[in-house]
Design a protein around this motif. Sequence first.
Motif, PDB file in Angstrom:
ATOM      1  N   GLY A 250       0.777  -1.231   0.000  1.00 46.75           N
ATOM      2  CA  GLY A 250       0.000   0.000   0.000  1.00 46.75           C
ATOM      3  C   GLY A 250       0.816   1.292   0.000  1.00 46.75           C
ATOM      4  N   ALA A 251       2.122   1.234  -0.302  1.00 45.28           N
ATOM      5  CA  ALA A 251       2.925   2.466  -0.343  1.00 45.28           C
ATOM      6  C   ALA A 251       2.600   3.259  -1.620  1.00 45.28           C
ATOM      7  CB  ALA A 251       4.411   2.113  -0.314  1.00 45.28           C
ATOM      8  N   GLU A 252       2.984   4.525  -1.659  1.00 40.16           N
ATOM      9  CA  GLU A 252       2.853   5.348  -2.868  1.00 40.16           C
ATOM     10  C   GLU A 252       3.445   4.580  -4.052  1.00 40.16           C
ATOM     11  OE1 GLU A 252       2.240   8.866  -4.084  1.00 40.16           O
ATOM     12  OE2 GLU A 252       0.679   8.226  -2.662  1.00 40.16           O
ATOM     13  N   PRO A 253       2.761   4.560  -5.197  1.00 43.19           N
ATOM     14  CA  PRO A 253       3.285   3.791  -6.341  1.00 43.19           C
ATOM     15  C   PRO A 253       4.719   4.167  -6.710  1.00 43.19           C
ATOM     16  CG  PRO A 253       1.065   4.516  -6.790  1.00 43.19           C
ATOM     17  CD  PRO A 253       1.457   5.148  -5.483  1.00 43.19           C
ATOM     18  N   ASN A 254       5.511   3.172  -7.041  1.00 43.34           N
ATOM     19  CA  ASN A 254       6.877   3.334  -7.548  1.00 43.34           C
ATOM     20  C   ASN A 254       7.827   4.080  -6.608  1.00 43.34           C
ATOM     21  OD1 ASN A 254       6.493   1.946 -10.074  1.00 43.34           O
ATOM     22  ND2 ASN A 254       5.146   3.653 -10.612  1.00 43.34           N
ATOM     23  N   THR A 255       7.590   3.948  -5.302  1.00 39.45           N
ATOM     24  CA  THR A 255       8.516   4.551  -4.340  1.00 39.45           C
ATOM     25  C   THR A 255       9.525   3.505  -3.843  1.00 39.45           C
ATOM     26  OG1 THR A 255       6.877   4.142  -2.621  1.00 39.45           O
ATOM     27  CG2 THR A 255       7.001   6.378  -3.504  1.00 39.45           C
ATOM     28  N   HIS A 256       9.260   2.222  -4.070  1.00 40.37           N
ATOM     29  CA  HIS A 256      10.215   1.190  -3.655  1.00 40.37           C
ATOM     30  C   HIS A 256      10.747   0.469  -4.889  1.00 40.37           C
ATOM     31  CE1 HIS A 256       9.178   2.113   0.360  1.00 40.37           C
ATOM     32  NE2 HIS A 256       7.977   1.579   0.316  1.00 40.37           N
ATOM     33  N   THR A 257      11.599   1.151  -5.636  1.00 43.62           N
ATOM     34  CA  THR A 257      12.158   0.576  -6.863  1.00 43.62           C
ATOM     35  C   THR A 257      13.640   0.941  -6.956  1.00 43.62           C
ATOM     36  OG1 THR A 257      11.605   2.544  -8.126  1.00 43.62           O
ATOM     37  CG2 THR A 257      10.000   0.743  -8.163  1.00 43.62           C
TER      38      THR A 257
ATOM     39  N   VAL B  32       1.372   1.560 -14.267  1.00 42.03           N
ATOM     40  CA  VAL B  32       2.059   0.416 -13.688  1.00 42.03           C
ATOM     41  C   VAL B  32       2.815   0.838 -12.432  1.00 42.03           C
ATOM     42  CG1 VAL B  32       4.030   0.676 -15.249  1.00 42.03           C
ATOM     43  CG2 VAL B  32       3.611  -1.532 -14.162  1.00 42.03           C
ATOM     44  N   ASP B  33       2.721   0.003 -11.410  1.00 45.72           N
ATOM     45  CA  ASP B  33       3.371   0.254 -10.122  1.00 45.72           C
ATOM     46  C   ASP B  33       4.335  -0.894  -9.860  1.00 45.72           C
ATOM     47  OD1 ASP B  33       4.094   0.617  -7.511  1.00 45.72           O
ATOM     48  OD2 ASP B  33       2.088   0.303  -6.661  1.00 45.72           O
ATOM     49  N   TYR B  34       5.631  -0.571  -9.769  1.00 40.86           N
ATOM     50  CA  TYR B  34       6.646  -1.613  -9.604  1.00 40.86           C
ATOM     51  C   TYR B  34       7.004  -1.898  -8.142  1.00 40.86           C
ATOM     52  CZ  TYR B  34       7.360  -1.671 -14.641  1.00 40.86           C
ATOM     53  OH  TYR B  34       7.171  -1.811 -15.989  1.00 40.86           O
ATOM     54  N   ASN B  35       6.243  -1.346  -7.198  1.00 37.69           N
ATOM     55  CA  ASN B  35       6.569  -1.622  -5.790  1.00 37.69           C
ATOM     56  C   ASN B  35       6.561  -3.118  -5.482  1.00 37.69           C
ATOM     57  OD1 ASN B  35       6.915   1.005  -5.129  1.00 37.69           O
ATOM     58  ND2 ASN B  35       4.923   1.274  -4.106  1.00 37.69           N
ATOM     59  N   ARG B  36       5.638  -3.844  -6.079  1.00 36.32           N
ATOM     60  CA  ARG B  36       5.524  -5.268  -5.777  1.00 36.32           C
ATOM     61  C   ARG B  36       6.504  -6.109  -6.605  1.00 36.32           C
ATOM     62  NH1 ARG B  36      -0.203  -8.136  -6.644  1.00 36.32           N
ATOM     63  NH2 ARG B  36       0.694  -8.330  -8.725  1.00 36.32           N
TER      64      ARG B  36
ATOM     65  N   TYR C  62       5.323  -8.800 -20.331  1.00 34.38           N
ATOM     66  CA  TYR C  62       4.143  -8.039 -19.934  1.00 34.38           C
ATOM     67  C   TYR C  62       4.655  -6.827 -19.159  1.00 34.38           C
ATOM     68  CZ  TYR C  62      -0.829  -7.465 -18.937  1.00 34.38           C
ATOM     69  OH  TYR C  62      -2.116  -6.988 -18.890  1.00 34.38           O
ATOM     70  N   PRO C  63       4.018  -5.677 -19.285  1.00 33.11           N
ATOM     71  CA  PRO C  63       4.599  -4.461 -18.684  1.00 33.11           C
ATOM     72  C   PRO C  63       4.747  -4.494 -17.162  1.00 33.11           C
ATOM     73  CG  PRO C  63       2.815  -3.913 -20.198  1.00 33.11           C
ATOM     74  CD  PRO C  63       2.808  -5.390 -20.060  1.00 33.11           C
ATOM     75  N   ASP C  64       4.078  -5.432 -16.457  1.00 32.17           N
ATOM     76  CA  ASP C  64       4.196  -5.402 -14.992  1.00 32.17           C
ATOM     77  C   ASP C  64       5.513  -6.014 -14.503  1.00 32.17           C
ATOM     78  OD1 ASP C  64       3.682  -8.078 -15.404  1.00 32.17           O
ATOM     79  OD2 ASP C  64       1.850  -8.148 -14.202  1.00 32.17           O
ATOM     80  N   MET C  65       6.346  -6.518 -15.453  1.00 30.50           N
ATOM     81  CA  MET C  65       7.658  -7.043 -15.071  1.00 30.50           C
ATOM     82  C   MET C  65       8.672  -6.449 -16.044  1.00 30.50           C
ATOM     83  SD  MET C  65       9.027  -9.045 -12.863  1.00 30.50           S
ATOM     84  CE  MET C  65       8.976 -10.752 -12.369  1.00 30.50           C
ATOM     85  N   ALA C  66       9.408  -5.442 -15.569  1.00 35.89           N
ATOM     86  CA  ALA C  66      10.239  -4.674 -16.497  1.00 35.89           C
ATOM     87  C   ALA C  66      11.418  -5.479 -17.047  1.00 35.89           C
ATOM     88  CB  ALA C  66      10.753  -3.415 -15.792  1.00 35.89           C
TER      89      ALA C  66
END
Length: 525
Positions: free
Chosen positions: A39-46, A184-188, A92-96
């Motif tokens: 639940g963190a702000e999107p793309n803050t843990h990348t 897309v959110d890469y935090n996960r 797929y875009p969810d895995m860069a």
Amino acid sequence: MKTMEEVLQDWEAVIGLEVHCELTKLETKMFCGCKLEFGAEPNTHTCPVCLGLPGALPVPNRAAIQSIVLAGLATNCDIEKHTMFYRKGYMYPDMAKNFQTTQGPKAFCMRGHLDLSVDGRGAQERLFWSDLAEGEQSENMTRTADGYVAHVGITRIHMEEDAGKMVHIGGGEGRIAGATHSLVDYNRAGTPLIELVTEPDLRTPEEARLFMQKLRQIFLTLGISDCSMEEGSLRADGNVSLRRRGAKEFGTKTELKNINSFKNLHDGLAYEICRQAEVLEEGGQIYQETRHWDPSKKRTIVMRVKETADDYRMFPDPDLAPYDLTDEFIESVRAKLPELPDERAARYERDFGLTPYDARHLVEHRFTVEFFEAACAAAGDRARELAKPLANLALNDITAYVNAGEGIDFASTPFTPERGVALVSLLAEDAISSKQAKEVFAAVLDEDKDPAAIVEERGMKQVSDTGAIEAVIDEVLAANPDKVEQYKGGKTGLIGFFVGQCMKAMKGQGNPKLINELLASKLNV
Ligand code: ADP
Ligand code: MG
Ligand code: ZN
């Protein structure tokens, strides 16, 4: 469509599960130092590693390897010392990175098993077990006193990483169909994930549900994940096929993807069993495909036709060295194994004299374990004596209460373990009847008062004074001479009438056990 009960007369279901569990208790991702946070702000843990930037090199997370070895030891797996990571083609875009790092033919954990105790209504889904004698075995099941144990093989548990998350904007219900653009959110991306694959050893939807539930209890006990099916940290794919009763060959399976609750797992498999039977009985063919269970429409729909292993182009990851787990490492993990649910149940039987049935149902849920353990501690010297009524309280009243209020945290209610001990003590001393005990239980939760205070206030004390009860019995018998004659003439069913009259005269507060005993001795002279 036929009901599952009808279908299973002619067909046998074959079920295997693939269970994904995010290791949410870890601090960082699988191959980089990025923080794990739901639940963190999107793309803050990348970082360059989990974003797949050229030249970035992965470093495996030691704590994640410890977690998977723990999971393997807890499910009776062999720990594979020499293993490695593979790249699995994924576009797929969810895995860069355009590939997922996973494991090949040899995973960290291989060849495990769990035993499932199935009893009560759930056992009815499996046919023919009741023809066996207690202790007798047939295929992978052994008959027990009140059901059967199913022995379920675990093929492997391997380590992999999760993908990021796509959010589709402008379409209906967040779906890609009709969307104008996607985020897309890469935090996960790169979250450590373990996947456990079972052998096709399950035979009913109920067994699949119980397996999931038992596995969740084990993972929670190990503390490797919060195992939240709602938040998606624990999810299952259910594979199912049918074969004619007596046949050896497996049929073609379909796979239900991303099941996110125990009920959906059960109901989705049950539906799929009925659907497949209908297709097969009409002379049709089952295609190996992935299907989606829609609980609101109560049906499954095709998602995609199965890709074969070749499509993934798996090959060893050149950036990650092969593993050589040492015996010291494995033993240091083994030393961290906590008491597991089955061991805990065995201890409840041994130390508290509980029946196997009570013991194994107590350990199925965290709230019943927490309550029972705390109450036995509070009972001190009397723990063994009060264990049975405390188990009943946990399995009946507390379970019903928790199930009625979804997601309730029982530990934070006014019904403390001490109050539980006080309540069952009143019951054990015959101070209140079991019916009154139910009322007191509800009142403690409602009014936040001690059981003794409630009993006092409501004047509920059960009368166990023999003299007082005898006086009432004498009055009742004197007032009903005709019925006494009939009773003595053989109509012994009238005992219920006499008990009822006595209870009425005592405003429900007479001790029913004593009334019965005293009545019997007075009538049978
Ligand atoms: P796939 O290659 O389709 O992923 P796997 O052999 O990896 O298939 O098995 C995936 C899961 O499906 C496992 O849990 C396995 O036990 C189960 N399974 C395999 N064959 C069948 C079948 N014929 N019917 C039901 N389940 C099956
Ligand atoms: Mg598979
Ligand atoms: Zn990262």
